[in-house]
Motif scaffolding. Structure first.
Motif, PDB file in Angstrom:
ATOM      1  N   GLU A   1       6.169  18.403  -2.489  1.00  0.00           N
ATOM      2  CA  GLU A   1       7.015  19.020  -3.507  1.00  0.00           C
ATOM      3  C   GLU A   1       7.311  18.050  -4.649  1.00  0.00           C
ATOM      4  O   GLU A   1       7.375  18.448  -5.822  1.00  0.00           O
ATOM      5  CB  GLU A   1       8.323  19.499  -2.878  1.00  0.00           C
ATOM      6  CG  GLU A   1       8.157  20.667  -1.904  1.00  0.00           C
ATOM      7  CD  GLU A   1       9.494  21.144  -1.370  1.00  0.00           C
ATOM      8  OE1 GLU A   1      10.524  20.524  -1.730  1.00  0.00           O
ATOM      9  OE2 GLU A   1       9.507  22.119  -0.596  1.00  0.00           O
ATOM     10  N   VAL A   2       7.494  16.765  -4.312  1.00  0.00           N
ATOM     11  CA  VAL A   2       7.749  15.765  -5.358  1.00  0.00           C
ATOM     12  C   VAL A   2       6.564  15.676  -6.298  1.00  0.00           C
ATOM     13  O   VAL A   2       6.714  15.656  -7.529  1.00  0.00           O
ATOM     14  CB  VAL A   2       8.056  14.387  -4.718  1.00  0.00           C
ATOM     15  CG1 VAL A   2       8.124  13.309  -5.796  1.00  0.00           C
ATOM     16  CG2 VAL A   2       9.366  14.439  -3.940  1.00  0.00           C
ATOM     17  N   GLN A   3       5.346  15.653  -5.740  1.00  0.00           N
ATOM     18  CA  GLN A   3       4.152  15.557  -6.580  1.00  0.00           C
ATOM     19  C   GLN A   3       3.939  16.816  -7.423  1.00  0.00           C
ATOM     20  O   GLN A   3       3.374  16.742  -8.513  1.00  0.00           O
ATOM     21  CB  GLN A   3       2.931  15.297  -5.698  1.00  0.00           C
ATOM     22  CG  GLN A   3       2.914  13.890  -5.083  1.00  0.00           C
ATOM     23  CD  GLN A   3       1.706  13.661  -4.217  1.00  0.00           C
ATOM     24  OE1 GLN A   3       1.388  14.469  -3.342  1.00  0.00           O
ATOM     25  NE2 GLN A   3       1.014  12.563  -4.449  1.00  0.00           N
ATOM     26  N   ARG A   4       4.401  17.945  -6.917  1.00  0.00           N
ATOM     27  CA  ARG A   4       4.275  19.190  -7.677  1.00  0.00           C
ATOM     28  C   ARG A   4       5.371  19.356  -8.725  1.00  0.00           C
ATOM     29  O   ARG A   4       5.360  20.307  -9.502  1.00  0.00           O
ATOM     30  CB  ARG A   4       4.312  20.386  -6.723  1.00  0.00           C
ATOM     31  CG  ARG A   4       3.084  20.498  -5.820  1.00  0.00           C
ATOM     32  CD  ARG A   4       3.276  21.622  -4.830  1.00  0.00           C
ATOM     33  NE  ARG A   4       2.095  21.801  -3.985  1.00  0.00           N
ATOM     34  CZ  ARG A   4       2.056  22.630  -2.940  1.00  0.00           C
ATOM     35  NH1 ARG A   4       3.135  23.355  -2.622  1.00  0.00           N
ATOM     36  NH2 ARG A   4       0.955  22.730  -2.231  1.00  0.00           N
ATOM     37  N   GLY A   5       6.353  18.467  -8.719  1.00  0.00           N
ATOM     38  CA  GLY A   5       7.450  18.578  -9.663  1.00  0.00           C
ATOM     39  C   GLY A   5       8.553  19.522  -9.217  1.00  0.00           C
ATOM     40  O   GLY A   5       9.425  19.882 -10.016  1.00  0.00           O
ATOM     41  N   GLN A   6       8.535  19.925  -7.924  1.00  0.00           N
ATOM     42  CA  GLN A   6       9.554  20.837  -7.409  1.00  0.00           C
ATOM     43  C   GLN A   6      10.801  20.102  -6.909  1.00  0.00           C
ATOM     44  O   GLN A   6      11.821  20.741  -6.649  1.00  0.00           O
ATOM     45  CB  GLN A   6       8.949  21.682  -6.274  1.00  0.00           C
ATOM     46  CG  GLN A   6       7.779  22.545  -6.724  1.00  0.00           C
ATOM     47  CD  GLN A   6       7.050  23.193  -5.562  1.00  0.00           C
ATOM     48  OE1 GLN A   6       7.121  22.726  -4.425  1.00  0.00           O
ATOM     49  NE2 GLN A   6       6.344  24.278  -5.832  1.00  0.00           N
TER      50      GLN A   6
ATOM     51  N   ASP B   1       0.796  -1.226   0.000  1.00  0.00           N
ATOM     52  CA  ASP B   1       0.000   0.000   0.000  1.00  0.00           C
ATOM     53  C   ASP B   1       0.831   1.279   0.000  1.00  0.00           C
ATOM     54  O   ASP B   1       0.267   2.374   0.040  1.00  0.00           O
ATOM     55  CB  ASP B   1      -0.929   0.030   1.224  1.00  0.00           C
ATOM     56  CG  ASP B   1      -1.915  -1.127   1.214  1.00  0.00           C
ATOM     57  OD1 ASP B   1      -2.417  -1.448   0.133  1.00  0.00           O
ATOM     58  OD2 ASP B   1      -2.174  -1.713   2.281  1.00  0.00           O
ATOM     59  N   GLY B   2       2.141   1.154  -0.026  1.00  0.00           N
ATOM     60  CA  GLY B   2       2.971   2.342   0.146  1.00  0.00           C
ATOM     61  C   GLY B   2       3.091   3.220  -1.073  1.00  0.00           C
ATOM     62  O   GLY B   2       3.507   4.375  -0.955  1.00  0.00           O
ATOM     63  N   PHE B   3       2.722   2.702  -2.249  1.00  0.00           N
ATOM     64  CA  PHE B   3       2.971   3.462  -3.462  1.00  0.00           C
ATOM     65  C   PHE B   3       1.733   3.476  -4.350  1.00  0.00           C
ATOM     66  O   PHE B   3       1.118   2.444  -4.595  1.00  0.00           O
ATOM     67  CB  PHE B   3       4.150   2.874  -4.240  1.00  0.00           C
ATOM     68  CG  PHE B   3       5.387   2.704  -3.413  1.00  0.00           C
ATOM     69  CD1 PHE B   3       6.177   3.790  -3.093  1.00  0.00           C
ATOM     70  CD2 PHE B   3       5.744   1.459  -2.929  1.00  0.00           C
ATOM     71  CE1 PHE B   3       7.299   3.643  -2.319  1.00  0.00           C
ATOM     72  CE2 PHE B   3       6.869   1.302  -2.153  1.00  0.00           C
ATOM     73  CZ  PHE B   3       7.651   2.402  -1.846  1.00  0.00           C
ATOM     74  N   ASP B   4       1.390   4.624  -4.809  1.00  0.00           N
ATOM     75  CA  ASP B   4       0.336   4.772  -5.799  1.00  0.00           C
ATOM     76  C   ASP B   4       0.915   4.362  -7.154  1.00  0.00           C
ATOM     77  O   ASP B   4       2.019   4.774  -7.501  1.00  0.00           O
ATOM     78  CB  ASP B   4      -0.139   6.230  -5.838  1.00  0.00           C
ATOM     79  CG  ASP B   4      -1.383   6.412  -6.694  1.00  0.00           C
ATOM     80  OD1 ASP B   4      -1.361   5.980  -7.863  1.00  0.00           O
ATOM     81  OD2 ASP B   4      -2.358   7.000  -6.196  1.00  0.00           O
ATOM     82  N   PRO B   5       0.184   3.521  -7.937  1.00  0.00           N
ATOM     83  CA  PRO B   5       0.726   3.108  -9.244  1.00  0.00           C
ATOM     84  C   PRO B   5       1.073   4.285 -10.145  1.00  0.00           C
ATOM     85  O   PRO B   5       1.881   4.153 -11.056  1.00  0.00           O
ATOM     86  CB  PRO B   5      -0.409   2.267  -9.845  1.00  0.00           C
ATOM     87  CG  PRO B   5      -1.185   1.776  -8.659  1.00  0.00           C
ATOM     88  CD  PRO B   5      -1.099   2.865  -7.633  1.00  0.00           C
ATOM     89  N   ARG B   6       0.461   5.451  -9.898  1.00  0.00           N
ATOM     90  CA  ARG B   6       0.725   6.616 -10.748  1.00  0.00           C
ATOM     91  C   ARG B   6       1.956   7.395 -10.306  1.00  0.00           C
ATOM     92  O   ARG B   6       2.371   8.329 -11.000  1.00  0.00           O
ATOM     93  CB  ARG B   6      -0.496   7.534 -10.736  1.00  0.00           C
ATOM     94  CG  ARG B   6      -1.741   6.906 -11.365  1.00  0.00           C
ATOM     95  CD  ARG B   6      -2.979   7.692 -11.037  1.00  0.00           C
ATOM     96  NE  ARG B   6      -3.263   7.651  -9.601  1.00  0.00           N
ATOM     97  CZ  ARG B   6      -4.320   8.232  -9.035  1.00  0.00           C
ATOM     98  NH1 ARG B   6      -5.174   8.897  -9.782  1.00  0.00           N
ATOM     99  NH2 ARG B   6      -4.505   8.144  -7.733  1.00  0.00           N
ATOM    100  N   ASP B   7       2.535   7.053  -9.163  1.00  0.00           N
ATOM    101  CA  ASP B   7       3.711   7.772  -8.684  1.00  0.00           C
ATOM    102  C   ASP B   7       4.906   7.528  -9.603  1.00  0.00           C
ATOM    103  O   ASP B   7       5.221   6.379  -9.928  1.00  0.00           O
ATOM    104  CB  ASP B   7       4.077   7.332  -7.260  1.00  0.00           C
ATOM    105  CG  ASP B   7       3.036   7.770  -6.239  1.00  0.00           C
ATOM    106  OD1 ASP B   7       2.285   8.709  -6.538  1.00  0.00           O
ATOM    107  OD2 ASP B   7       2.982   7.156  -5.154  1.00  0.00           O
ATOM    108  N   ARG B   8       5.559   8.586  -9.968  1.00  0.00           N
ATOM    109  CA  ARG B   8       6.756   8.454 -10.797  1.00  0.00           C
ATOM    110  C   ARG B   8       7.951   8.033  -9.952  1.00  0.00           C
ATOM    111  O   ARG B   8       8.816   7.289 -10.412  1.00  0.00           O
ATOM    112  CB  ARG B   8       7.041   9.789 -11.489  1.00  0.00           C
ATOM    113  CG  ARG B   8       8.312   9.806 -12.328  1.00  0.00           C
ATOM    114  CD  ARG B   8       8.555  11.185 -12.939  1.00  0.00           C
ATOM    115  NE  ARG B   8       9.826  11.261 -13.629  1.00  0.00           N
ATOM    116  CZ  ARG B   8      10.330  12.363 -14.158  1.00  0.00           C
ATOM    117  NH1 ARG B   8       9.632  13.499 -14.079  1.00  0.00           N
ATOM    118  NH2 ARG B   8      11.505  12.359 -14.766  1.00  0.00           N
ATOM    119  N   TYR B   9       7.998   8.511  -8.722  1.00  0.00           N
ATOM    120  CA  TYR B   9       9.121   8.232  -7.831  1.00  0.00           C
ATOM    121  C   TYR B   9       8.658   7.337  -6.682  1.00  0.00           C
ATOM    122  O   TYR B   9       7.462   7.235  -6.390  1.00  0.00           O
ATOM    123  CB  TYR B   9       9.694   9.527  -7.249  1.00  0.00           C
ATOM    124  CG  TYR B   9      10.224  10.493  -8.291  1.00  0.00           C
ATOM    125  CD1 TYR B   9      11.515  10.359  -8.787  1.00  0.00           C
ATOM    126  CD2 TYR B   9       9.432  11.533  -8.772  1.00  0.00           C
ATOM    127  CE1 TYR B   9      12.001  11.242  -9.736  1.00  0.00           C
ATOM    128  CE2 TYR B   9       9.905  12.426  -9.720  1.00  0.00           C
ATOM    129  CZ  TYR B   9      11.195  12.270 -10.204  1.00  0.00           C
ATOM    130  OH  TYR B   9      11.681  13.147 -11.146  1.00  0.00           O
TER     131      TYR B   9
END
Length: 678
Positions: A659-664, A608-616
């Protein structure tokens, strides 16, 4: 004509025909390419594991050995009749569906690999028939040795074998105490050596988990044993014995290796550490191979076969069969056969895909079926299942009955249609859900060494010595922090004033399960007492809600403000006892910060730790050992006090997930390649 001459004549006749025609090579390239593309993400991860982890470097050689097995059986392959077997289609489809399931929602790399092998098994049966799979089953199943076993399962197996190796090596070293002046004992998987050094009687510990790299290569030993069992023509019971002896031989060889390292430790402890002992671990494959060869020689001489009697290969070659008929069909007829095969394959995959989506929506209602009601979904699911049951006999009727070139053309086109449609469906699902199957690593914001020496009332009391290269390999990361802090506001004479803080950072490897105290402490000789869940609630008055997210804000030394995902932290509390104080309990509490969330166990991180859509992807294991405290409530309270002060500083080092999700973050590296804040 004698039996031997007849066999020779038939063998020569079989050898005169090519094993694969030009058209066959074309279909192999098309079908094989589509198969590889469908499984490209797993194959890429396997290459990464094999090229970066010495424990699985043998995975690069396994396919070559499988190809050699095929080359070795070329005479049987040329003599074995080939016929399309429609019953292979359900196996192929089950493998493809299983592969998709274990990508999501299953999320287990190991089962993805086994599903791929199942699909290859079914594809071979469909294209070549059951008689051919009787020859090719070994090269296909042998590929399983290249599949990385799930970390939790593998670590459990390695831990059990390390215990055996520690006991055996201790017994062997006891024998040498009659010759040399030293003493030896073991606790868990740690061997303690006591000897004279520079006029002092010293005690040094040899960690079997550290020194026993050969056991970490257990899968390589198993692959070696199976290869040596099947490369030569042997009786089935001899092969069974050799395969069954793979694990005992691996343990025995490593007992000898640890014993040798223990003796070298008496001369110079550096001989038992570093690159030297890793090199010795690689050399263990040589004595293991020699033992396997000796075992094979003994088995061959226990039961000597008549050299004039036909063996299993000769019997297969001697069996006459009618070769497939080949005809020069008009180009239009051949194009029609290919088109019919492609259409059947695409329609079949469309039906299977719809069935899978309906079944998955039934198991996981949270995924949703586009507003379809449960009753309608259930009805459609039943219809799809009945259609699939009827599909196999229908396809059998549509295929040409005789083993002709047209039958193989239609079957090859159908296989290409199945794999091509499955690949298109996979890519469409990835694009629709914006899933990222290969996660990218995300760097720390600040180096671990910058963690403050004072946090709140806690001050650095002692820094643990750096881990050796081997223990870093065991830990799975070189980005870690291990320090002991003392609470200046707590009476020094009272238990609970000293804690050990350990943090390990992992990124880009979502399936890796890091070492947790449940295993590491027991391996070091501690006695397992118990484990339970514990909720720690932060009470710092400086915590305030973040208006931009569901997080909380808190000031830190390295950043003006940091985000903390939650005030309530689910942790695992592990209780243990030291061997010198078996009645006194101690406690360590740990949890994980993974992609902006807190989780109590490594299983939760993986599932459950990662959303499949997460890039990182990243996670950090945060561990607090409360020294000298037997009471579990007091231990939890002291861990919470430490977290109140230390967690903001820890979160300042980790990536800010908002910040990671925002691309910062991560930022682009500068000219020197630096991305961390100094």
């Amino acid at each position: 004509m004698s039996s031997t001459a007849s066999v020779t004549s038939l063998t020569s006749t079989a050898a005169s025909r090519p094993l694969v025609t030009r058209e066959g090579w074309l279909w192999i390239a098309i079908v094989g390419g589509l198969f590889a593309l469908f499984h490209q993400h797993f194959l890429y991860r396997t290459w990464l594991f094999a090229s970066t982890d010495d424990n699985w470097s043998h995975a690069l050689i396994v396919p070559l050995i499988s190809l050699y097995f095929i080359y070795q059986q070329r005479q049987r392959l040329m003599a074995t009749p080939r016929k399309v077997a429609v019953t292979g289609l359900p196996i192929l489809l089950a493998g493809l569906v299983g592969y998709a399931f274990w990508i999501f929602p299953g999320r287990v790399d190991m089962f993805q690999g086994y599903s791929m092998i199942l699909a290859l098994f079914g594809l071979t049966i469909f294209m070549l028939g059951w008689r051919m799979i009787a020859v090719l089953w070994l090269p296909i199943l042998y590929l399983g040795f290249a599949v990385k076993v799930a970390d939790k399962l593998w670590e459990w197996v390695a831990f059990q074998l390390q215990q055996v190796a520690a006991v055996g090596a201790t017994f062997a070293l006891k024998f040498f105490t009659t010759v040399f002046d030293f003493d030896v004992a073991y606790q868990g998987s740690t061997i303690e050596l006591q000897f004279w050094q520079n006029g002092h009687w010293v005690a040094e510990k040899l960690n079997v988990a550290e020194a026993c790299a050969g056991l970490r290569m257990l899968m390589a030993f198993l692959a070696l044993g199976v290869a040596l069992a099947f490369i030569w023509d042997r009786a089935w019971w001899q092969r069974l014995i050799m395969v069954g002896m793979a694990v005992p031989i691996a343990v025995f060889v490593n007992m000898g290796r640890v014993t040798a390292l223990g003796l070298l430790f008496l001369v110079n402890p550096e001989y038992a550490r570093g690159d030297f002992h890793i090199f010795v671990g690689m050399l263990m494959l040589i004595p293991a191979a020699l033992i396997f060869l000796a075992l094979g020689w003994v088995l061959e001489n226990i039961f000597i076969r008549d050299p004039d009697a036909p063996g299993p290969v000769d019997a297969e070659v001697a069996a006459p069969h009618a070769p497939p008929e080949h005809s020069d069909e008009p180009r239009e007829a051949r194009a029609g056969a290919i088109g019919r095969g492609l259409a059947m394959g695409i329609a079949l995959v469309a039906l299977v895909g719809l069935t899978y989506v309906l079944a998955l929506g039934t198991i996981r209602p949270d995924i949703g079926l586009g507003g379809l009601s449960p009753a309608a979904a259930g009805t459609l699911l039943v219809v799809c299942v009945l259609a699939l049951v009827a599909a196999v006999p229908l396809i059998r009727r549509l295929l040409p009955a005789a083993a002709t070139s047209r039958q193989f053309t239609v079957a090859a086109a159908m296989a290409a249609g199945v794999l091509g449609a499955a690949l298109a469906g996979q890519q469409s699902a990835i694009a629709l859900t914006q899933a990222v199957l290969i996660k990218e690593p995300v760097p720390l914001r600040h180096r671990m060494m910058l963690f403050p020496e004072r946090v709140g009332t806690w001050e650095l009391w002692r820094e643990d010595p750096p881990l050796s290269k081997d223990l870093v390999a065991e830990l799975g990361t070189d980005q870690y922090l291990s320090r002991i802090y003392r609470d200046r506001a707590w009476p020094e004479s009272e238990p609970g004033s000293i804690v050990r803080l350990h943090v390990a950072y992992y990124t880009g490897t979502p399936d890796t399960v890091p070492h947790v105290p449940d295993r590491c402490f027991v391996a070091a000789g501690m006695e397992y007492v118990g484990r339970s869940g514990r909720v720690l609630e932060l009470t710092s008055p400086q915590l305030e809600p973040d208006p931009e997210s569901d997080n909380y804000l808190h000031p830190a030394t390295l950043e003006s403000m940091v985000r903390i995902p939650d005030k309530r932290i689910n942790t695992t509390q592990f209780a243990f006892a030291r061997p010198e104080r078996p009645g006194a309990r101690e406690h360590v509490l740990y949890f994980f910060a993974a992609n902006g969330r807190f989780m109590a166990t490594p299983e939760q991180v993986r599932i459950d730790g990662f959303d499949p859509r997460d890039r990182y992807s990243y996670y950090a294991k945060i561990e607090i050992q409360v020294l000298g405290v037997a009471d579990e409530e007091l231990a939890a309270e002291r861990a919470r006090d430490m977290l109140d002060a230390a967690l903001p500083e820890l979160m300042a080092m980790l990536p800010d997930w908002v910040e990671v999700q925002r691309g910062q973050w991560p930022v682009q590296p500068d000219a020197a390649g630096q991305t961390l804040t100094d």
